[in-house]
Write a protein that holds these residues in place. Structure first.
Motif, PDB file in Angstrom:
ATOM      1  N   ASN A   1       0.839  -1.210   0.000  1.00  0.00           N
ATOM      2  CA  ASN A   1       0.000   0.000   0.000  1.00  0.00           C
ATOM      3  C   ASN A   1       0.869   1.254   0.000  1.00  0.00           C
ATOM      4  OD1 ASN A   1      -2.410  -1.351  -0.033  1.00  0.00           O
ATOM      5  ND2 ASN A   1      -2.971  -0.894   2.085  1.00  0.00           N
ATOM      6  N   ASP A   2       1.888   1.270   0.854  1.00  0.00           N
ATOM      7  CA  ASP A   2       2.804   2.410   0.913  1.00  0.00           C
ATOM      8  C   ASP A   2       3.487   2.609  -0.443  1.00  0.00           C
ATOM      9  OD1 ASP A   2       2.182   2.783   3.575  1.00  0.00           O
ATOM     10  OD2 ASP A   2       4.040   1.902   4.339  1.00  0.00           O
ATOM     11  N   ASP A   3       3.922   1.510  -1.059  1.00  0.00           N
ATOM     12  CA  ASP A   3       4.608   1.595  -2.350  1.00  0.00           C
ATOM     13  C   ASP A   3       3.706   2.222  -3.415  1.00  0.00           C
ATOM     14  OD1 ASP A   3       6.920   0.454  -1.358  1.00  0.00           O
ATOM     15  OD2 ASP A   3       6.472  -1.563  -2.108  1.00  0.00           O
ATOM     16  N   LYS A   4       2.455   1.790  -3.472  1.00  0.00           N
ATOM     17  CA  LYS A   4       1.533   2.306  -4.485  1.00  0.00           C
ATOM     18  C   LYS A   4       1.359   3.821  -4.360  1.00  0.00           C
ATOM     19  CE  LYS A   4      -1.185  -1.947  -4.962  1.00  0.00           C
ATOM     20  NZ  LYS A   4      -2.501  -2.591  -4.668  1.00  0.00           N
ATOM     21  N   LYS A   5       1.242   4.294  -3.133  1.00  0.00           N
ATOM     22  CA  LYS A   5       1.078   5.737  -2.918  1.00  0.00           C
ATOM     23  C   LYS A   5       2.316   6.503  -3.351  1.00  0.00           C
ATOM     24  CE  LYS A   5      -2.085   5.022   0.972  1.00  0.00           C
ATOM     25  NZ  LYS A   5      -2.237   5.088   2.451  1.00  0.00           N
TER      26      LYS A   5
ATOM     27  N   ALA B   1       2.791   6.630  -7.232  1.00  0.00           N
ATOM     28  CA  ALA B   1       1.905   7.613  -7.859  1.00  0.00           C
ATOM     29  C   ALA B   1       2.535   9.001  -7.886  1.00  0.00           C
ATOM     30  CB  ALA B   1       0.569   7.657  -7.118  1.00  0.00           C
ATOM     31  N   GLN B   2       3.449   9.265  -6.969  1.00  0.00           N
ATOM     32  CA  GLN B   2       4.112  10.571  -6.904  1.00  0.00           C
ATOM     33  C   GLN B   2       5.484  10.558  -7.565  1.00  0.00           C
ATOM     34  OE1 GLN B   2       4.124  12.174  -2.951  1.00  0.00           O
ATOM     35  NE2 GLN B   2       4.925  14.172  -3.598  1.00  0.00           N
ATOM     36  N   TRP B   3       6.227   9.455  -7.367  1.00  0.00           N
ATOM     37  CA  TRP B   3       7.577   9.348  -7.919  1.00  0.00           C
ATOM     38  C   TRP B   3       7.707   7.967  -8.576  1.00  0.00           C
ATOM     39  CZ3 TRP B   3       7.305  10.344  -2.442  1.00  0.00           C
ATOM     40  CH2 TRP B   3       7.421  11.693  -2.096  1.00  0.00           C
ATOM     41  N   LYS B   4       7.725   7.920  -9.886  1.00  0.00           N
ATOM     42  CA  LYS B   4       7.654   6.653 -10.621  1.00  0.00           C
ATOM     43  C   LYS B   4       8.768   5.689 -10.225  1.00  0.00           C
ATOM     44  CE  LYS B   4       8.818   6.768 -14.976  1.00  0.00           C
ATOM     45  NZ  LYS B   4       9.945   5.803 -15.129  1.00  0.00           N
TER      46      LYS B   4
ATOM     47  N   ASP C   1       2.025   5.445  17.085  1.00  0.00           N
ATOM     48  CA  ASP C   1       0.708   6.020  16.783  1.00  0.00           C
ATOM     49  C   ASP C   1      -0.133   4.950  16.102  1.00  0.00           C
ATOM     50  OD1 ASP C   1      -1.494   7.376  15.764  1.00  0.00           O
ATOM     51  OD2 ASP C   1      -0.357   9.194  15.303  1.00  0.00           O
ATOM     52  N   ALA C   2      -0.950   4.266  16.892  1.00  0.00           N
ATOM     53  CA  ALA C   2      -1.733   3.139  16.376  1.00  0.00           C
ATOM     54  C   ALA C   2      -2.709   3.573  15.295  1.00  0.00           C
ATOM     55  CB  ALA C   2      -2.482   2.454  17.522  1.00  0.00           C
ATOM     56  N   GLU C   3      -3.296   4.755  15.423  1.00  0.00           N
ATOM     57  CA  GLU C   3      -4.281   5.207  14.445  1.00  0.00           C
ATOM     58  C   GLU C   3      -3.623   5.535  13.112  1.00  0.00           C
ATOM     59  OE1 GLU C   3      -7.564   4.955  14.733  1.00  0.00           O
ATOM     60  OE2 GLU C   3      -6.996   3.966  16.614  1.00  0.00           O
ATOM     61  N   ALA C   4      -2.463   6.177  13.146  1.00  0.00           N
ATOM     62  CA  ALA C   4      -1.746   6.468  11.904  1.00  0.00           C
ATOM     63  C   ALA C   4      -1.317   5.172  11.222  1.00  0.00           C
ATOM     64  CB  ALA C   4      -0.527   7.340  12.198  1.00  0.00           C
ATOM     65  N   PHE C   5      -0.906   4.193  12.017  1.00  0.00           N
ATOM     66  CA  PHE C   5      -0.526   2.899  11.474  1.00  0.00           C
ATOM     67  C   PHE C   5      -1.742   2.212  10.850  1.00  0.00           C
ATOM     68  CE2 PHE C   5       0.354  -1.670  11.792  1.00  0.00           C
ATOM     69  CZ  PHE C   5       1.641  -1.750  11.277  1.00  0.00           C
ATOM     70  N   ARG C   6      -2.885   2.275  11.540  1.00  0.00           N
ATOM     71  CA  ARG C   6      -4.115   1.636  11.052  1.00  0.00           C
ATOM     72  C   ARG C   6      -4.521   2.202   9.688  1.00  0.00           C
ATOM     73  NH1 ARG C   6      -7.364  -0.874  14.410  1.00  0.00           N
ATOM     74  NH2 ARG C   6      -6.651   0.405  16.171  1.00  0.00           N
ATOM     75  N   ALA C   7      -4.289   3.498   9.484  1.00  0.00           N
ATOM     76  CA  ALA C   7      -4.683   4.136   8.224  1.00  0.00           C
ATOM     77  C   ALA C   7      -3.895   3.591   7.032  1.00  0.00           C
ATOM     78  CB  ALA C   7      -4.486   5.637   8.329  1.00  0.00           C
ATOM     79  N   ARG C   8      -2.766   2.994   7.289  1.00  0.00           N
ATOM     80  CA  ARG C   8      -1.936   2.431   6.215  1.00  0.00           C
ATOM     81  C   ARG C   8      -2.291   0.987   5.892  1.00  0.00           C
ATOM     82  NH1 ARG C   8       3.677   2.819   8.798  1.00  0.00           N
ATOM     83  NH2 ARG C   8       4.356   1.832   6.842  1.00  0.00           N
ATOM     84  N   LEU C   9      -3.138   0.361   6.698  1.00  0.00           N
ATOM     85  CA  LEU C   9      -3.431  -1.061   6.560  1.00  0.00           C
ATOM     86  C   LEU C   9      -4.455  -1.332   5.458  1.00  0.00           C
ATOM     87  CD1 LEU C   9      -3.686  -2.053  10.334  1.00  0.00           C
ATOM     88  CD2 LEU C   9      -1.934  -2.829   8.714  1.00  0.00           C
TER      89      LEU C   9
END
Length: 305
Positions: free
Chosen positions: A182-186, A189-192, A226-234
């Motif tokens: 998921n992190d990679d896809k984001k 999209a910004q830096w090929k 930060d559990a909530e910030a981590f959850r947003a990446r899942l």
């Protein structure tokens, strides 16, 4: 970048430079160095992070800014220090690195070969104290095993630990890998050509690597999460309790990592999340200084292993 000359500087001083270095095979890598003294400290950034991560601190508002109290300039006041941009990394201002692009994903072993070629091409004198943050951790550990007579100490700054995989079940580790994708896809999209790696491959390479020689080691571990910030990446299918599961495994994997080095100092009270070098730069600088001083006290000609 604080503590270094502009990248387009036309001349180098006796102690400082910031420029692209030809490492062969038609490739260039950005390197910056300043200060004087031995051993040379080489600061190895984490995934996607460029050399300048070591020149920034986190301010009261949570933003980052260059500072003379950051790790890179601070270490340069007591010994030679260098950092560099791996291919596909991104500067603190969001600009893509000028280091030549390569096929992604890369591997830790490939990064070790690049770093060795870079230091030799730039004639950076050893021995080296290698400080690796996050994904830089596997790089410095493999480097120390491959080139034991070049390395006189390690500082692992919330370094990736292969023990994370063994502290999670296969299904849980699969959820972690999905987060990475998921992190990679984001980022793509910004830096090929942005840097990316497969943790399973990196961890396998660390396990297969030659052991680190008997040298001073300091391990620093983040103690805030930060559990909530981590959850947003899942991914959507992730179990509701996965942030807590991951954090327990992460803390345990750091203890396991420190245990790989029986004489290592393990600093667990860092009052920081993963970005210890930005949040608590003095803590990292002090750890580097301690390892540098221990390396200097080694009798001349004493082998690393």
């Amino acid at each position: 970048m604080n503590g270094a000359l502009p990248e387009n500087a036309g001349a180098e001083t006796a102690t400082s430079f910031a420029r692209l270095v030809d490492i062969g095979h038609g490739r260039m890598m950005y390197l910056e160095c300043h200060g004087s003294g031995s051993p040379t400290v080489v600061l190895v950034p984490g995934l996607v992070a460029a050399a300048d991560t070591w020149s920034y601190v986190t301010g009261p508002d949570g933003g980052r800014k260059p500072s003379s109290s950051a790790v890179y300039p601070a270490v340069g006041r007591f010994t030679r220090v260098c950092s560099y941009d791996r291919p596909g990394t991104v500067r603190e201002n969001g600009k893509f690195t000028t280091s030549s692009t390569v096929a992604q994903p890369t591997t830790a072993r490939g990064d070790v070969a690049d770093l060795h070629a870079l230091l030799k091409a730039a004639k950076v004198p050893g021995p080296y104290v290698l400080a690796g943050w996050s994904a830089g951790g596997p790089i410095v550990r493999i480097y120390a095993g491959e080139y034991p007579h070049e390395v006189s100490g390690l500082v692992l700054v919330d370094a990736e630990s292969e023990f994370l995989q063994s502290r999670l079940t296969p299904r849980q580790f699969g959820t972690f890998l999905a987060l990475i994708r998921n992190d990679d896809k984001k980022r793509i999209a910004q830096w090929k050509d942005v840097e990316r790696q497969n943790p399973a491959i990196v961890f396998g390479q660390v396990r297969a690597a030659r052991p680190v020689p008997k040298i001073p080691v300091v391990v620093l571990t983040g103690d805030e999460f930060d559990a909530e910030a981590f959850r947003a990446r899942l991914p959507a299918h992730a179990p509701a309790d996965f942030p807590q599961v991951f954090w327990r495994a992460q803390r345990a994997s750091q203890r396991d990592l420190a245990g790989r080095f029986p004489s290592a100092q393990h600093i667990t009270k860092t009052q920081s999340d993963h970005n210890i070098q930005n949040n608590r730069p003095q803590l990292v600088t002090d750890a580097v200084r301690e390892v540098v001083e221990k390396a200097r006290r080694r009798p001349s000609g004493t082998p690393s292993s």
